[in-house]
Design an enzyme around this catalytic site. Structure first.
Site, PDB file in Angstrom:
ATOM      1  N   ASP A 287      -8.071  -8.046  -7.632  1.00 16.53           N
ATOM      2  CA  ASP A 287      -7.087  -8.362  -6.604  1.00 16.53           C
ATOM      3  C   ASP A 287      -7.564  -7.884  -5.235  1.00 16.53           C
ATOM      4  O   ASP A 287      -7.918  -6.720  -5.063  1.00 16.53           O
ATOM      5  CB  ASP A 287      -5.756  -7.693  -6.952  1.00 16.53           C
ATOM      6  CG  ASP A 287      -4.562  -8.507  -6.505  1.00 16.53           C
ATOM      7  OD1 ASP A 287      -4.394  -8.647  -5.278  1.00 16.53           O
ATOM      8  OD2 ASP A 287      -3.812  -8.988  -7.364  1.00 16.53           O
TER       9      ASP A 287
ATOM     10  N   SER B 247      -1.285 -13.168  -3.568  1.00 15.91           N
ATOM     11  CA  SER B 247      -1.398 -13.003  -5.018  1.00 15.91           C
ATOM     12  C   SER B 247      -0.634 -14.057  -5.792  1.00 15.91           C
ATOM     13  O   SER B 247      -1.086 -14.524  -6.843  1.00 15.91           O
ATOM     14  CB  SER B 247      -0.909 -11.610  -5.423  1.00 15.91           C
ATOM     15  OG  SER B 247      -1.750 -10.606  -4.912  1.00 15.91           O
TER      16      SER B 247
ATOM     17  N   ASP C 273       1.123  -7.675   6.112  1.00 14.26           N
ATOM     18  CA  ASP C 273       0.515  -9.000   6.242  1.00 14.26           C
ATOM     19  C   ASP C 273       0.266  -9.340   7.706  1.00 14.26           C
ATOM     20  O   ASP C 273      -0.324 -10.387   8.012  1.00 14.26           O
ATOM     21  CB  ASP C 273       1.418 -10.064   5.617  1.00 14.26           C
ATOM     22  CG  ASP C 273       1.645  -9.814   4.138  1.00 14.26           C
ATOM     23  OD1 ASP C 273       0.688  -9.388   3.468  1.00 14.26           O
ATOM     24  OD2 ASP C 273       2.766 -10.025   3.663  1.00 14.26           O
TER      25      ASP C 273
ATOM     26  N   ARG D  66       8.554 -16.350  -0.957  1.00 18.95           N
ATOM     27  CA  ARG D  66       7.768 -15.839  -2.081  1.00 18.95           C
ATOM     28  C   ARG D  66       8.673 -15.061  -3.024  1.00 18.95           C
ATOM     29  O   ARG D  66       9.531 -14.293  -2.595  1.00 18.95           O
ATOM     30  CB  ARG D  66       6.626 -14.975  -1.571  1.00 18.95           C
ATOM     31  CG  ARG D  66       5.796 -14.367  -2.688  1.00 18.95           C
ATOM     32  CD  ARG D  66       4.522 -13.767  -2.171  1.00 18.95           C
ATOM     33  NE  ARG D  66       3.961 -12.812  -3.104  1.00 18.95           N
ATOM     34  CZ  ARG D  66       2.807 -12.182  -2.952  1.00 18.95           C
ATOM     35  NH1 ARG D  66       2.073 -12.445  -1.887  1.00 18.95           N
ATOM     36  NH2 ARG D  66       2.368 -11.318  -3.838  1.00 18.95           N
TER      37      ARG D  66
ATOM     38  N   LYS E 147       1.167  -5.387 -10.458  1.00 20.91           N
ATOM     39  CA  LYS E 147       0.552  -6.721 -10.561  1.00 20.91           C
ATOM     40  C   LYS E 147       0.766  -7.364 -11.933  1.00 20.91           C
ATOM     41  O   LYS E 147       0.226  -8.445 -12.198  1.00 20.91           O
ATOM     42  CB  LYS E 147      -0.954  -6.623 -10.289  1.00 20.91           C
ATOM     43  CG  LYS E 147      -1.301  -6.206  -8.864  1.00 20.91           C
ATOM     44  CD  LYS E 147      -0.982  -7.273  -7.844  1.00 20.91           C
ATOM     45  CE  LYS E 147      -1.403  -6.854  -6.454  1.00 20.91           C
ATOM     46  NZ  LYS E 147      -1.171  -7.907  -5.440  1.00 20.91           N
TER      47      LYS E 147
ATOM     48  N   ASP F 100      -6.451  -4.648  -3.335  1.00 23.85           N
ATOM     49  CA  ASP F 100      -5.323  -5.166  -2.558  1.00 23.85           C
ATOM     50  C   ASP F 100      -4.353  -4.056  -2.164  1.00 23.85           C
ATOM     51  O   ASP F 100      -4.023  -3.894  -0.988  1.00 23.85           O
ATOM     52  CB  ASP F 100      -4.593  -6.232  -3.365  1.00 23.85           C
ATOM     53  CG  ASP F 100      -3.510  -6.920  -2.554  1.00 23.85           C
ATOM     54  OD1 ASP F 100      -3.793  -7.299  -1.408  1.00 23.85           O
ATOM     55  OD2 ASP F 100      -2.394  -7.074  -3.060  1.00 23.85           O
TER      56      ASP F 100
ATOM     57  N   HIS G  38      -4.130  -2.570   1.640  1.00 22.78           N
ATOM     58  CA  HIS G  38      -2.942  -2.767   2.473  1.00 22.78           C
ATOM     59  C   HIS G  38      -2.553  -1.503   3.245  1.00 22.78           C
ATOM     60  O   HIS G  38      -1.810  -1.595   4.218  1.00 22.78           O
ATOM     61  CB  HIS G  38      -1.761  -3.199   1.611  1.00 22.78           C
ATOM     62  CG  HIS G  38      -1.693  -4.667   1.360  1.00 22.78           C
ATOM     63  ND1 HIS G  38      -1.814  -5.608   2.359  1.00 22.78           N
ATOM     64  CD2 HIS G  38      -1.492  -5.366   0.208  1.00 22.78           C
ATOM     65  CE1 HIS G  38      -1.699  -6.818   1.839  1.00 22.78           C
ATOM     66  NE2 HIS G  38      -1.506  -6.704   0.538  1.00 22.78           N
TER      67      HIS G  38
ATOM     68  N   ASP H 286      -8.032 -13.130  -6.442  1.00 18.14           N
ATOM     69  CA  ASP H 286      -6.939 -14.018  -6.054  1.00 18.14           C
ATOM     70  C   ASP H 286      -6.902 -14.284  -4.552  1.00 18.14           C
ATOM     71  O   ASP H 286      -6.320 -15.264  -4.105  1.00 18.14           O
ATOM     72  CB  ASP H 286      -5.602 -13.459  -6.523  1.00 18.14           C
ATOM     73  CG  ASP H 286      -5.348 -12.034  -6.046  1.00 18.14           C
ATOM     74  OD1 ASP H 286      -6.292 -11.380  -5.553  1.00 18.14           O
ATOM     75  OD2 ASP H 286      -4.202 -11.556  -6.180  1.00 18.14           O
ATOM     76  N   HIS H 287      -7.506 -13.398  -3.762  1.00 15.63           N
ATOM     77  CA  HIS H 287      -7.555 -13.526  -2.297  1.00 15.63           C
ATOM     78  C   HIS H 287      -8.381 -12.363  -1.773  1.00 15.63           C
ATOM     79  O   HIS H 287      -8.731 -11.441  -2.512  1.00 15.63           O
ATOM     80  CB  HIS H 287      -6.153 -13.498  -1.674  1.00 15.63           C
ATOM     81  CG  HIS H 287      -5.360 -12.272  -2.041  1.00 15.63           C
ATOM     82  ND1 HIS H 287      -5.594 -11.034  -1.491  1.00 15.63           N
ATOM     83  CD2 HIS H 287      -4.345 -12.100  -2.925  1.00 15.63           C
ATOM     84  CE1 HIS H 287      -4.765 -10.147  -2.012  1.00 15.63           C
ATOM     85  NE2 HIS H 287      -4.003 -10.764  -2.885  1.00 15.63           N
TER      86      HIS H 287
ATOM     87  N   HIS I   8      -4.006  -9.540   4.016  1.00 13.98           N
ATOM     88  CA  HIS I   8      -4.935 -10.390   3.289  1.00 13.98           C
ATOM     89  C   HIS I   8      -5.821 -11.112   4.302  1.00 13.98           C
ATOM     90  O   HIS I   8      -5.612 -11.005   5.513  1.00 13.98           O
ATOM     91  CB  HIS I   8      -4.173 -11.424   2.464  1.00 13.98           C
ATOM     92  CG  HIS I   8      -3.311 -10.835   1.397  1.00 13.98           C
ATOM     93  ND1 HIS I   8      -2.404 -11.582   0.679  1.00 13.98           N
ATOM     94  CD2 HIS I   8      -3.198  -9.576   0.928  1.00 13.98           C
ATOM     95  CE1 HIS I   8      -1.782 -10.809  -0.186  1.00 13.98           C
ATOM     96  NE2 HIS I   8      -2.243  -9.585  -0.052  1.00 13.98           N
TER      97      HIS I   8
END
Length: 560
Positions: free
Chosen positions: A27, A80, A170, A286, A361, A430, A434, A471-472, A502
């Site tokens: 991730d 994600s 984000d 989301r 996750k 991830d 962050h 995933d990103h 991300h």
């Protein structure tokens, strides 16, 4: 278990059935300039480095953002949820932001049953809008909130209260004042339309409301108390005053961790508690970080915390966040219908699957992977294992998280011989990325590499096949960069500006293992392949041709 004809997959001409296949999702592990601000580049990652250097024809990049995962444009960073949807479904579906854009642009949002349900409260009661105040495009978008407010005011809303959740994850840390200023200016226009509108409460997304996978119900309760009861430890006349005072009290406070606050009037009373007969809309599109709040607002039977006197409200989500349990019952925009996922095909072709991640996750390798479907397709052919995430410990204080524990569980599952398909999500890149803590993210990447080694050793032992992807992006870029030069952007103190979001970078896709037939390599005719191409690839590894409507496989067979 009967296998309907429509589920039968043809045998692959080269890859034979019976091989053990390990799917590893790293991730937030993207590919970027290999400089000193790339945590993956700086971290000691001998296992991942060796894979890239020793088998270049089995290592490639795939797209994990924008149109490749169903988002409105290639300016939209991956996330994600859409990443795991694409990985599990093998096809590209128009996703949350795009669906909402379409519904707002065409006006269909205002014609549906969900809007009619909430609008019945407009004439006499308050419309509450609750969600992430951000233009990051991962969970919500500010422009959509503004359009929704205007559309509701035009259609009879007389009183709007907005319960804001601050981002800084984000989007850039410290950007909350910009978004609040935009919102406040929009309120002027809304009031000129005869609708009383203002901010009612707020707090950071990681401290208020937006927990997920039932990791910490206390976060949702804190939001509930502020939004519904109008109760919080901090009370201010305006949201800007809240930001100023709370930041002065704690200069290191990030937007995403702001404590809950309530906006009060001159009489000291909360401006917008949620009362009987009010309408409430969660405007995040989301699902993962809205499911818990939706349960609190929508379920009659609820025991996760004491809601007190439950107001009789009309609640709706921007979308339906969990179609399998019909949560919420009312929603403004119809979500994508994702059927015939890889997990369902594997079950119908008698491939035994095992999936695991830690709590933060876990839903991505189960619920999201399966097309936003709760539960298993087959209790006899599948097993899901959740490893509890640490509670009350910032991710950068424990950057290893549960990477090694997940790897050991996956190793044991593979070596047990009971499962043909083992998939995991390793969350460190991830979740620690962050935080913006560069040193901690380096440690996180190192832990990920050690976890990968544990799992690949197991693949070697069973003579299986592995596929590693992400995933990103996130951990590969920890600074804001000049769009033209790629150089880090410096702040007024001459220091690089931290990036916590991300990215739009591609992610690696790596295949190998002793079970991979000789001559199987990555195709060279799919330069723009994305995450949706991965499903067909691992279905091949299980000995089958992929369904006809899946994105093409990434592999080809060439004799030496």
């Amino acid at each position: 278990m009967e296998r309907p004809h429509r589920w039968r997959l043809r045998h692959h001409p080269v890859c034979r059935r019976g091989k053990k296949v390990m799917i590893i999702i790293l991730d937030g592990w993207g590919e970027q300039i290999p400089d000193d601000f790339n945590s993956i580049n700086v971290a000691p990652t001998p296992t991942m480095d060796a894979l890239k250097k020793t088998a270049p024809d089995r290592w490639r990049l795939v797209r994990a953002h924008g149109l490749s995962v169903g988002l409105p444009s290639d300016e939209d960073m991956g996330n994600s949820e859409v990443g795991h949807n694409a990985l599990g479904a093998g096809r590209i579906f128009t996703q949350g932001a795009g669906l909402v854009d379409q519904a707002l642009a065409t006006g269909k949002l205002y014609e549906g049953a969900g809007f009619k349900y909430i609008s019945s409260a407009f004439a006499q009661n308050t419309l509450h809008l609750m969600g992430l105040l951000s233009d990051g495009g991962v969970h919500s978008r500010l422009d959509q909130l503004l359009l929704l407010m205007k559309g509701c005011a035009e259609r009879g809303a007389k009183r709007i209260r907005v319960h804001i959740l601050l981002d800084g994850r984000d989007v850039a840390p410290g950007s909350a004042p910009k978004y609040i200023d935009i919102l406040e200016k929009e309120f002027v226009d809304i009031r000129n339309m005869g609708c009383d509108a203002c901010i009612a409460s707020g707090g950071g997304r990681m401290a208020v409301t937006m927990d997920r996978y039932e990791n910490d119900w206390g976060v949702v309760k804190i939001g509930w108390d502020a939004q519904v009861r109008g109760e919080a430890p901090h009370k201010f006349a305006t949201a800007m005053e809240a930001l100023k005072n709370l930041k002065e009290a704690n200069p290191k406070l990030d937007d995403q961790y702001f404590p809950p606050f309530v906006i009060v009037g001159p009489d000291g009373n909360a401006e917008g508690p949620i009362l009987d007969n009010d309408a409430v809309v969660s405007f995040n599109f989301r699902a993962d970080r809205m499911v818990m709040a939706a349960k609190a607002f929508d379920l009659e039977e609820f025991d996760k915390f004491d809601r007190g006197v439950m107001p009789k409200i009309k609640y709706a989500g921007m979308l339906q966040y969990d179609a399998d349990i019909e949560l919420p019952k009312h929603y403004l925009v119809t979500p994508p219908l994702i059927e015939k996922t890889s997990g369902e095909y594997l079950v119908h072709n008698y491939v035994k699957s095992w999936a695991c991640s830690e709590t933060v996750k876990f839903g991505h390798v189960t619920f999201v992977w399966n097309g936003n479907r709760s539960g298993m397709f087959s209790s006899s052919l599948e097993k899901y294992v959740e490893i509890p995430s640490n509670k009350g410990i910032p991710f950068n204080d424990n950057p290893e998280m549960k990477a090694i524990a997940i790897a050991e569980k996956a190793r044991d599952a593979l070596l047990s011989g009971k499962f043909d398909h083992v998939r995991v999500n390793i969350a460190n890149g991830d979740m620690v990325g962050h935080t913006g803590d560069f040193k901690a993210t380096i440690s996180a990447c190192e832990a990920v590499d050690r976890a990968v080694k544990i799992m690949l050793d197991a693949v070697e032992e069973v003579k299986g096949i592995f596929l590693i992807t992400a995933d990103h992006g996130n951990a590969e870029d920890m600074v804001k960069r000049n769009a033209k030069t790629g150089e880090p952007i410096l702040n007024s103190a001459g220091e690089p500006e931290v990036l916590t979001s991300h990215t739009c970078n591609p992610v690696p896709c790596i295949i190998g293992g002793p079970g991979l037939p000789k001559g199987v390599k990555f195709r060279t005719d799919l330069p723009n392949a994305g995450l949706a191409n991965v499903a067909a690839t691992f279905i091949n590894f299980h000995g089958f041709e992929a369904p006809w409507d899946y994105e093409p496989t990434l592999i080809e067979y060439k004799e030496d």
